[in-house]
Design a protein around this motif. Structure first.
Motif: not given
Length: 268
Positions: A138-143, A172-176, A255-260
């Motif tokens: 996701l683009p960092l700008a989203e955060f 920003v890299q992540g896992v869904v 998301p039921a839960g989203f963690w940065l």
């Protein structure tokens, strides 16, 4: 002249706006003195904390005893992101300028894995394991301010502070994690002090780090996933450990839960 170690008590809130520092004489580094300075800082604070997190595993007993006599919930946790940012600033800008500073003494009693890391990840209970995992970005700008991800749409998750000096156009890299038991898994994660995800490319494992030093095996990685995991780890390195995990019922569900999260350096 005898060289003495500097002992500090540093306290900050999750936003990093409140910062309090007290120095302890080396002959008064005990739970009684820690409790005294923590109570002093709380008394001077406009907003009283209900929970205090700490990550110094080597000082667990002293801190735990000190906080047990204060009206707060004590949580051993690596989710001390604002504190880590402050410590990094001090390690870079403050401590090296102090008389008698020795770089080899910094970071003692730190966080997470040690030089010889022999921890073994524990398998998640079957009832909490996800059916599918996907590496995404996701683009960092989203955060950042005005972005699409904020405290109101992360379910039971949490967002760590973002370094505003990072380029907004990076990803920003992540896992869904996709599972029909998304609410159950998200609720469990919310109670475990999830600190980060790590792809062990040698062992071909996706591991979740929680609390001070616990690890849970999320998934085994095949050849294609291992390549994606390498990109995931490279992305974390480029953004100082920043990454995310999202737990969802399916790809179109909120998301039921989203963690940065941010992987905190082990030498703090």
């Amino acid at each position: 002249m005898e060289k003495k170690k500097l002992w500090e008590v540093l306290m900050t809130d999750s936003s990093g706006n409140l910062r309090a520092r007290r120095v302890l004489p080396s002959n008064k580094v005990n739970s009684r003195e820690v409790r005294r300075v923590v109570e002093e800082i709380i008394e001077e604070s406009e907003v009283k904390p209900s929970t205090i997190r700490f990550f110094r595993g080597a000082m667990f007993n002293m801190i735990n005893i000190a906080l047990s006599e204060i009206d707060v919930i004590a949580k051993p946790s690596r989710c001390t992101f604002a504190l880590a940012q402050w410590l990094e600033e001090r390690n870079r800008d403050v401590y090296p300028k102090m008389e008698g500073y020795r770089a080899t003494m910094s970071g003692i009693g730190g966080i997470g894995a040690t030089f010889l890391d022999i921890r073994t990840a524990v398998k998640l209970p079957d009832a909490l394991r996800g059916e599918k995992y996907a590496f995404v970005g996701l683009p960092l700008a989203e955060f950042l301010e005005g972005g699409g991800v904020n405290d109101e749409n992360v379910g039971v998750g949490r967002l760590c502070p973002v370094d505003k000096s990072l380029p907004a156009d990076t990803f920003v890299q992540g896992v869904v994690i996709l599972t029909p038991r998304a609410k159950a898994l998200a609720s469990w994660l919310a109670g475990t002090e999830v600190a980060g995800l790590k792809a062990d490319l040698r062992k071909r494992e996706l591991v979740m780090e929680t609390d001070i030093d616990n690890q849970y095996l999320m998934a085994k990685l095949n050849d294609d996933q291992r390549k994606e995991a390498a990109i995931f780890e490279e992305g974390k390195d480029e953004l100082g450990g920043l990454h995310f995990v999202s737990v969802q019922k399916d790809e179109d569900d909120d998301p039921a839960g989203f963690w940065l999260l941010r992987e905190i350096p082990e030498n703090l």
